[in-house]
Design an enzyme around this catalytic site. Structure first.
Site, PDB file in Angstrom:
ATOM      1  N   HIS A  88      35.501  43.010 -42.559  1.00  0.00           N
ATOM      2  CA  HIS A  88      36.803  43.414 -42.019  1.00  0.00           C
ATOM      3  C   HIS A  88      37.137  42.570 -40.794  1.00  0.00           C
ATOM      4  O   HIS A  88      38.240  42.029 -40.687  1.00  0.00           O
ATOM      5  CB  HIS A  88      36.790  44.899 -41.669  1.00  0.00           C
ATOM      6  CG  HIS A  88      37.952  45.343 -40.823  1.00  0.00           C
ATOM      7  ND1 HIS A  88      39.232  45.439 -41.319  1.00  0.00           N
ATOM      8  CD2 HIS A  88      38.030  45.693 -39.514  1.00  0.00           C
ATOM      9  CE1 HIS A  88      40.048  45.838 -40.347  1.00  0.00           C
ATOM     10  NE2 HIS A  88      39.352  45.992 -39.237  1.00  0.00           N
ATOM     11  N   ASP A 117      59.617  17.295 -38.407  1.00  0.00           N
ATOM     12  CA  ASP A 117      58.476  17.908 -39.087  1.00  0.00           C
ATOM     13  C   ASP A 117      57.304  17.913 -38.114  1.00  0.00           C
ATOM     14  O   ASP A 117      57.446  17.518 -36.961  1.00  0.00           O
ATOM     15  CB  ASP A 117      58.108  17.144 -40.371  1.00  0.00           C
ATOM     16  CG  ASP A 117      57.446  18.052 -41.399  1.00  0.00           C
ATOM     17  OD1 ASP A 117      56.438  18.687 -41.057  1.00  0.00           O
ATOM     18  OD2 ASP A 117      57.953  18.139 -42.527  1.00  0.00           O
ATOM     19  N   TRP A 153      30.915  40.720 -37.059  1.00  0.00           N
ATOM     20  CA  TRP A 153      31.719  39.494 -37.103  1.00  0.00           C
ATOM     21  C   TRP A 153      31.190  38.444 -36.140  1.00  0.00           C
ATOM     22  O   TRP A 153      31.474  37.267 -36.261  1.00  0.00           O
ATOM     23  CB  TRP A 153      33.198  39.790 -36.827  1.00  0.00           C
ATOM     24  CG  TRP A 153      33.568  39.846 -35.360  1.00  0.00           C
ATOM     25  CD1 TRP A 153      33.357  40.889 -34.526  1.00  0.00           C
ATOM     26  CD2 TRP A 153      34.209  38.824 -34.598  1.00  0.00           C
ATOM     27  NE1 TRP A 153      33.815  40.593 -33.272  1.00  0.00           N
ATOM     28  CE2 TRP A 153      34.351  39.324 -33.291  1.00  0.00           C
ATOM     29  CE3 TRP A 153      34.684  37.544 -34.873  1.00  0.00           C
ATOM     30  CZ2 TRP A 153      34.936  38.579 -32.263  1.00  0.00           C
ATOM     31  CZ3 TRP A 153      35.260  36.813 -33.847  1.00  0.00           C
ATOM     32  CH2 TRP A 153      35.373  37.337 -32.560  1.00  0.00           C
ATOM     33  N   SER A 181      41.542  25.094 -38.390  1.00  0.00           N
ATOM     34  CA  SER A 181      42.151  25.440 -37.096  1.00  0.00           C
ATOM     35  C   SER A 181      42.245  24.230 -36.181  1.00  0.00           C
ATOM     36  O   SER A 181      43.244  24.035 -35.485  1.00  0.00           O
ATOM     37  CB  SER A 181      41.321  26.499 -36.377  1.00  0.00           C
ATOM     38  OG  SER A 181      41.680  27.764 -36.799  1.00  0.00           O
ATOM     39  N   HIS A 264      35.399  34.631 -26.280  1.00  0.00           N
ATOM     40  CA  HIS A 264      36.408  35.154 -25.373  1.00  0.00           C
ATOM     41  C   HIS A 264      37.697  34.340 -25.376  1.00  0.00           C
ATOM     42  O   HIS A 264      38.771  34.917 -25.496  1.00  0.00           O
ATOM     43  CB  HIS A 264      35.906  35.402 -23.951  1.00  0.00           C
ATOM     44  CG  HIS A 264      36.844  36.371 -23.301  1.00  0.00           C
ATOM     45  ND1 HIS A 264      36.781  37.714 -23.537  1.00  0.00           N
ATOM     46  CD2 HIS A 264      37.944  36.172 -22.567  1.00  0.00           C
ATOM     47  CE1 HIS A 264      37.798  38.304 -22.952  1.00  0.00           C
ATOM     48  NE2 HIS A 264      38.520  37.397 -22.351  1.00  0.00           N
ATOM     49  N   GLU A 266      38.739  32.895 -27.861  1.00  0.00           N
ATOM     50  CA  GLU A 266      39.302  33.288 -29.156  1.00  0.00           C
ATOM     51  C   GLU A 266      40.213  34.512 -29.020  1.00  0.00           C
ATOM     52  O   GLU A 266      41.256  34.606 -29.671  1.00  0.00           O
ATOM     53  CB  GLU A 266      38.157  33.566 -30.134  1.00  0.00           C
ATOM     54  CG  GLU A 266      38.548  34.238 -31.434  1.00  0.00           C
ATOM     55  CD  GLU A 266      39.353  33.340 -32.355  1.00  0.00           C
ATOM     56  OE1 GLU A 266      39.358  32.117 -32.138  1.00  0.00           O
ATOM     57  OE2 GLU A 266      39.976  33.868 -33.294  1.00  0.00           O
ATOM     58  N   TYR A 268      42.072  35.193 -26.550  1.00  0.00           N
ATOM     59  CA  TYR A 268      43.364  34.739 -26.026  1.00  0.00           C
ATOM     60  C   TYR A 268      44.083  33.855 -27.021  1.00  0.00           C
ATOM     61  O   TYR A 268      45.316  33.798 -27.016  1.00  0.00           O
ATOM     62  CB  TYR A 268      43.159  34.049 -24.680  1.00  0.00           C
ATOM     63  CG  TYR A 268      42.646  35.040 -23.669  1.00  0.00           C
ATOM     64  CD1 TYR A 268      43.434  36.122 -23.310  1.00  0.00           C
ATOM     65  CD2 TYR A 268      41.373  34.965 -23.155  1.00  0.00           C
ATOM     66  CE1 TYR A 268      42.964  37.084 -22.454  1.00  0.00           C
ATOM     67  CE2 TYR A 268      40.887  35.921 -22.294  1.00  0.00           C
ATOM     68  CZ  TYR A 268      41.689  36.977 -21.943  1.00  0.00           C
ATOM     69  OH  TYR A 268      41.215  37.943 -21.106  1.00  0.00           O
ATOM     70  N   SER A 279      58.102  36.793 -25.528  1.00  0.00           N
ATOM     71  CA  SER A 279      58.906  36.162 -24.478  1.00  0.00           C
ATOM     72  C   SER A 279      60.198  35.549 -25.024  1.00  0.00           C
ATOM     73  O   SER A 279      61.099  35.223 -24.264  1.00  0.00           O
ATOM     74  CB  SER A 279      58.101  35.063 -23.772  1.00  0.00           C
ATOM     75  OG  SER A 279      56.949  35.621 -23.199  1.00  0.00           O
ATOM     76  N   HIS A 314      30.836  40.311 -22.359  1.00  0.00           N
ATOM     77  CA  HIS A 314      30.511  40.899 -23.663  1.00  0.00           C
ATOM     78  C   HIS A 314      29.022  41.200 -23.769  1.00  0.00           C
ATOM     79  O   HIS A 314      28.580  41.722 -24.783  1.00  0.00           O
ATOM     80  CB  HIS A 314      30.900  39.940 -24.784  1.00  0.00           C
ATOM     81  CG  HIS A 314      32.373  39.676 -24.859  1.00  0.00           C
ATOM     82  ND1 HIS A 314      33.227  40.433 -25.628  1.00  0.00           N
ATOM     83  CD2 HIS A 314      33.147  38.751 -24.245  1.00  0.00           C
ATOM     84  CE1 HIS A 314      34.458  39.970 -25.496  1.00  0.00           C
ATOM     85  NE2 HIS A 314      34.437  38.954 -24.663  1.00  0.00           N
ATOM     86  N   THR A 339      48.118  38.300 -16.359  1.00  0.00           N
ATOM     87  CA  THR A 339      48.640  39.181 -17.408  1.00  0.00           C
ATOM     88  C   THR A 339      49.672  40.131 -16.812  1.00  0.00           C
ATOM     89  O   THR A 339      50.710  40.399 -17.418  1.00  0.00           O
ATOM     90  CB  THR A 339      47.498  39.976 -18.065  1.00  0.00           C
ATOM     91  OG1 THR A 339      46.453  39.070 -18.398  1.00  0.00           O
ATOM     92  CG2 THR A 339      47.964  40.666 -19.322  1.00  0.00           C
ATOM     93  N   LYS A 342      52.944  38.509 -16.430  1.00  0.00           N
ATOM     94  CA  LYS A 342      53.701  38.471 -17.689  1.00  0.00           C
ATOM     95  C   LYS A 342      54.393  39.804 -17.960  1.00  0.00           C
ATOM     96  O   LYS A 342      55.578  39.848 -18.270  1.00  0.00           O
ATOM     97  CB  LYS A 342      52.766  38.121 -18.848  1.00  0.00           C
ATOM     98  CG  LYS A 342      52.409  36.662 -18.854  1.00  0.00           C
ATOM     99  CD  LYS A 342      51.652  36.314 -20.091  1.00  0.00           C
ATOM    100  CE  LYS A 342      51.750  34.832 -20.361  1.00  0.00           C
ATOM    101  NZ  LYS A 342      53.076  34.427 -20.794  1.00  0.00           N
ATOM    102  N   ARG A 461      29.499  52.359 -32.576  1.00  0.00           N
ATOM    103  CA  ARG A 461      30.197  51.653 -33.651  1.00  0.00           C
ATOM    104  C   ARG A 461      29.190  51.150 -34.676  1.00  0.00           C
ATOM    105  O   ARG A 461      27.983  51.176 -34.444  1.00  0.00           O
ATOM    106  CB  ARG A 461      31.049  50.494 -33.105  1.00  0.00           C
ATOM    107  CG  ARG A 461      30.396  49.647 -32.113  1.00  0.00           C
ATOM    108  CD  ARG A 461      31.294  48.595 -31.440  1.00  0.00           C
ATOM    109  NE  ARG A 461      31.939  47.636 -32.317  1.00  0.00           N
ATOM    110  CZ  ARG A 461      32.216  46.365 -31.967  1.00  0.00           C
ATOM    111  NH1 ARG A 461      31.877  45.910 -30.768  1.00  0.00           N
ATOM    112  NH2 ARG A 461      32.833  45.572 -32.786  1.00  0.00           N
TER     113      ARG A 461
END
Lengths: 537, 33
Positions: A88, A117, A153, A181, A264, A266, A268, A279, A314, A339, A342, A461
């Site tokens: 998942h 393009d 994951w 990516s 981490h 990732e 963002y 925005s 983490h 943050t 924003k 979890r």
């Protein structure tokens, strides 16, 4: 079709064996998609791929919630349950959220900067077509001996060095999606830096382009780090190395450091483009320019830079010196400053605006409200002693779903409703869009809000079973989860498909307050746009 | 079409790919120092 003389040079020795000449016309049938080099077609492919993966990951989530409806084991073996939670996460992060934002980037960045393009149109095709094989690898890994990877994951060692071939398939799938990516990011950066229309200076760019430019740099820096980590896992598994094997002199905690150095940023990567979409939408429906444009750009860059120095939050429970705990705690808290800038700017944009609440605005305002809750629980989790108490509980699960579902996914929905008229040439059914929003918002909160209580009460979890005192909240969560899943099926059949097939004709600029080059081309956007670059002011 | 574009797309792309390759190599090679 392509823009640079370089690409035409490639045409000469790269031409197809067929006598079919489609150089400057819109190709049809399967060829249109298989050999797609048009940024709009590739964007569409990305978006459909992401949506299919969203539904697939959603099915896995609902299987998890089915098992957790009651305590005890009803449907699945615990080993299979672990496969469900792992897959998942991988499917949603790498298959749904990231490709969806790349789809938005493909569609909108050339339109917003006035380019004809993407910079590397053929590499763009390759970036996309790497994804389906990766998805097939992930899906088929359920059927190999031992099943799919069940290491979470994050693929922590030593679990990841011990599992069956499903683990290798996940590693290869991640390698492929990582390569995709990186190529996508190179394309985005070169397009934005080299191919803007005359007069489109960096500080005139729409915020979506800015957030994607910064995100693409993050991707280029950290996807190779993930690739390195899982390559080392692979060599540990098959080639006798001991990077993460303590028995051979390696260090499993080192894997966690490397993973979260990727992981981490990732986070963002998955939220900055969402900030960009929001925005764009808030000013359009508040009918005011974005408040503090420059500060938005600098805040985005600050978040990106800070994301590299917070990874060990983490890992507070792995054991580290108290000075490290303090450093990572304070550095993490520091992120709330940009943050906060924003969120302040979005609210200030709405202040005294002539606001209307069409579906894109509903999702954007919903995003601010619910994402901010996820941000606050993030701040709470940054506090080391609290984190040590609640780490690996449902409090963390609640936190990151508030950020990733109500954050990234709601922003994606907002962006869909905002730009679908440009993509399809039709207005979506407004009533159904609003129904989709309210259904999603309510069922989302039914699903994830009780998880805070479960986590604080100590429910861990990644377990297929739980103590009986957690039953009531788990039942509520499971009911909410099915409601949320059904809301997305409603979105597909009541909104997306009808909008593609027909509906009210969309104007070139369907939103009164919208600004940007994308609204200067007709709706639907023609196959080729800005072949002669527009002049910006 | 064929509008004059900055010809450095390839160079910039290669630089970016080089950065990616550097990070990939660095994260593995740091184990050997």
């Amino acid at each position: 079709m392509t823009t640079s003389t370089l690409d035409h040079a490639h045409d000469d020795h790269h031409g197809h064996a067929h006598d079919h000449d489609h150089a400057h016309d819109m190709p049809t049938g399967a060829r249109r998609w298989l050999f797609a080099t048009n940024h709009k077609d590739i964007g569409t492919l990305y978006l459909w791929f992401a949506f299919i993966m969203l539904l697939s990951g959603g099915v896995l989530a609902l299987m998890i919630r089915t098992e957790l409806f009651q305590p005890g084991l009803q449907f699945f073996r615990p080993e299979f349950f672990n496969q469900l939670t792992t897959m998942h996460g991988i499917v949603m992060v790498f298959g749904a959220i990231m490709p969806a934002f790349v789809g938005f980037a493909n569609w909108m960045i050339p339109l917003q900067v006035g380019a004809s393009d993407m910079a590397f149109a053929r590499m763009n095709n390759f970036s996309f077509w790497l994804l389906p094989p990766a998805a097939i690898l992930l899906a088929t890994s359920f059927f190999v001996p031992g099943g799919a990877t069940a290491a979470g994951w994050t693929l922590y060692a030593p679990l990841s060095t011990q599992m069956g071939p499903g683990m290798d398939m996940a590693i290869f799938a991640l390698h492929i999606m990582g390569a995709s990516s990186i190529m996508g990011s190179i394309n985005i950066i070169v397009t934005i830096l080299n191919m803007r229309a005359p007069g489109m200076t960096l500080m005139k760019m729409p915020m979506f382009c800015w957030t994607w430019l910064i995100t693409a740099f993050l991707l280029i820096a950290v996807m190779p780090v993930l690739a390195g980590a899982i390559t080392m896992t692979l060599t540990d598994r098959h080639f006798g190395t001991s990077f993460f094997n303590a028995a051979g002199g390696g260090d499993p905690v080192m894997y966690q450091h490397i993973f979260w150095f990727f992981g981490h940023p990732e986070v963002y990567i998955m939220i900055l483009p969402a900030f960009g979409i929001v925005s764009q939408i808030i000013p359009a429906f508040a009918r005011k320019p974005l408040f503090g444009y420059a500060s938005m750009v600098y805040a985005t860059a600050s978040i990106a830079i800070l994301s590299f120095i917070v990874w060990a939050h983490h890992m507070f429970t792995t054991g580290m010196p108290v000075t490290s705990q303090l450093f990572f705690m304070y550095a993490t808290m520091l992120i709330s400053v940009p943050t906060g800038v924003k969120v302040f700017n979005w609210v200030a944009t709405m202040w005294k605006g002539s606001m209307t609440f069409e579906t894109p605005m509903l999702f954007a305002v919903g995003f601010i409200f619910v994402f901010t809750m996820g941000g606050f629980t993030g701040l709470i989790l940054a506090v080391t002693p609290i984190d040590i108490q609640v780490q690996d509980t449902y409090y963390v699960v609640a936190h990151f779903h508030y950020v990733l579902v109500a954050g990234s996914l709601f922003a994606l929905f907002a962006g869909f409703y905002y730009w679908a008229p440009k993509w399809t040439g039709h207005m979506y059914p407004e009533g159904r869009g609003k129904a989709h929003f309210w259904l999603s918002l309510i069922t989302f909160n039914i699903t994830f809000f009780p998880m805070h209580f479960l986590g604080l009460a100590g429910m861990p979890r990644r377990y297929a079973d739980y103590a009986v005192q957690f039953t009531d909240f788990n039942m509520i969560v499971s009911v909410g989860a099915f409601g949320f899943g059904l809301s997305q099926v409603y979105f597909l059949f009541a909104v997306v498909l009808p909008t593609i097939r027909g509906g009210e004709k969309a104007l070139a600029k369907p939103w009164e307050g919208a600004e940007g080059l994308e609204w200067t081309v007709p709706s639907p956007a023609p196959f080729h746009t800005f072949e002669n670059p527009p002049l910006v002011k | 079409m064929n509008q004059p574009r900055k010809p450095s797309n390839l160079k910039l792309g290669l630089v970016l790919a080089g950065i990616a390759a550097f990070f990939f190599a660095a994260v593995i090679l740091q184990h050997f120092v």
